[in-house]
Design an enzyme around this catalytic site. Structure first.
Site, PDB file in Angstrom:
ATOM      1  CG  ASP A  60      -2.078  -0.870   1.177  1.00  8.56           C
ATOM      2  OD1 ASP A  60      -2.151  -1.692   0.237  1.00  8.56           O
ATOM      3  OD2 ASP A  60      -2.948  -0.792   2.065  1.00  8.56           O
ATOM      4  CG  ASP A  61       0.059   3.753   2.329  1.00  5.58           C
ATOM      5  OD1 ASP A  61      -1.087   3.439   1.952  1.00  5.58           O
ATOM      6  OD2 ASP A  61       0.356   3.912   3.518  1.00  5.58           O
ATOM      7  CG  HIS A 111      -4.491   2.686  -0.765  1.00  5.51           C
ATOM      8  ND1 HIS A 111      -5.441   1.980  -0.060  1.00  5.51           N
ATOM      9  CD2 HIS A 111      -3.538   3.054   0.151  1.00  5.51           C
ATOM     10  CE1 HIS A 111      -5.087   1.927   1.215  1.00  5.51           C
ATOM     11  NE2 HIS A 111      -3.945   2.572   1.381  1.00  5.51           N
ATOM     12  CG  HIS A 115      -3.662   6.934   3.050  1.00  5.77           C
ATOM     13  ND1 HIS A 115      -4.031   6.740   4.360  1.00  5.77           N
ATOM     14  CD2 HIS A 115      -3.226   5.730   2.615  1.00  5.77           C
ATOM     15  CE1 HIS A 115      -3.807   5.490   4.707  1.00  5.77           C
ATOM     16  NE2 HIS A 115      -3.329   4.847   3.656  1.00  5.77           N
ATOM     17  CG  HIS A 205       2.374  -0.130   4.170  1.00  3.30           C
ATOM     18  ND1 HIS A 205       2.142  -1.083   5.128  1.00  3.30           N
ATOM     19  CD2 HIS A 205       1.248   0.632   4.089  1.00  3.30           C
ATOM     20  CE1 HIS A 205       0.905  -0.916   5.617  1.00  3.30           C
ATOM     21  NE2 HIS A 205       0.357   0.116   4.994  1.00  3.30           N
TER      22      HIS A 205
END
Length: 245
Positions: A60-61, A111, A115, A205
């Site tokens: 993620d991210d 995603h 965020h 991540h």
């Protein structure tokens, strides 16, 4: 199969795209072992329980220019394909790195743009976050994502509805390495060993992390891959995991 309910944690105003303690506001948590539920897109899939030892690595991210290339190097060396859930504003900042993810055969998911905690957002805000990220990913790579992971795992009925309208399956996770929190390599490996099982979706991540550091993720990743293979698991992408059911 009956959906499992998760306890909602207290609401928090989230203003940073950097990962904080996850809020598991998932209103439905199911596995995908029931064929009647496979066609229902307005659910959160956290694992895919079935016969066979397959698991999916997810990140993620990102992307970024520091940790993303290191993670991609490891996956290439180990001949593993993974699923990367992309933050739109980071894709805009690092288009070449996002294109590398696609060029090396990995799957990209949405995603959100920045965020934000979408479980507390309006329907218009949620649709904008998803749509803007899809547009950026398509502009850079030519790929239109079909998977969506909510920031912090925070999912409301509005998030599920928006994801369904935009053609996305919402993906959660069943193994949280907690790598973003600065956990040591032994702690990360312990989390995998304790929680992994057939059909698991493993959360890691590829940008961000506590104080902007993910060195332990990079160090742990080859060991995670080695452990899973020793246990007989085949590492696949999320779409491959879903299709194998």
């Amino acid at each position: 199969m009956q959906p499992e309910s998760l306890v909602s944690l207290p609401n928090t105003q989230v203003i940073s795209p950097v990962h904080i303690e996850p809020q598991q506001k998932v209103i439905k948590k199911i596995d995908d072992s029931n064929s009647e539920q496979k066609s229902e897109s307005a659910v959160v899939i956290n694992n895919v329980k079935k016969d066979g030892l397959k698991v999916a690595l997810t990140f993620d991210d990102g992307p970024d220019e520091k940790y993303t290339p290191l993670i991609l190097d490891i996956l290439k060396k180990e001949q593993v394909k993974a699923t990367f859930f992309v933050v739109g504003e980071h894709a805009k900042e690092h288009p070449k790195m996002l294109k590398r993810v696609v060029d090396e055969g990995h799957v990209i998911g949405n995603h959100s743009w920045d965020h934000a905690n979408l479980s507390e957002a309006t329907a218009d805000k949620i649709e904008s976050e998803i749509g803007s990220t899809d547009d950026m990913i398509k502009q850079i790579t030519g790929v239109v994502p079909t998977l969506f992971r909510a920031p912090y795992g925070a999912v409301s009925p509005q998030v599920l509805n928006a994801s369904m309208k935009s053609g996305h399956q919402v993906i959660g996770w069943s193994v949280d390495t907690l790598d973003w929190d600065g956990k040591s390599v032994p702690q990360i490996l312990s989390n995998v060993r304790k929680e992994v099982g057939p059909g698991a979706i493993i959360l890691q991540h590829f940008a961000g992390g506590k104080h902007g550091k993910l060195g332990n993720t990079v160090e742990a990743l080859p060991q995670i891959i080695s452990y899973l293979r020793q246990k007989g698991y085949t590492l696949v992408t999320v779409p491959e995991l879903l299709a194998a059911n």
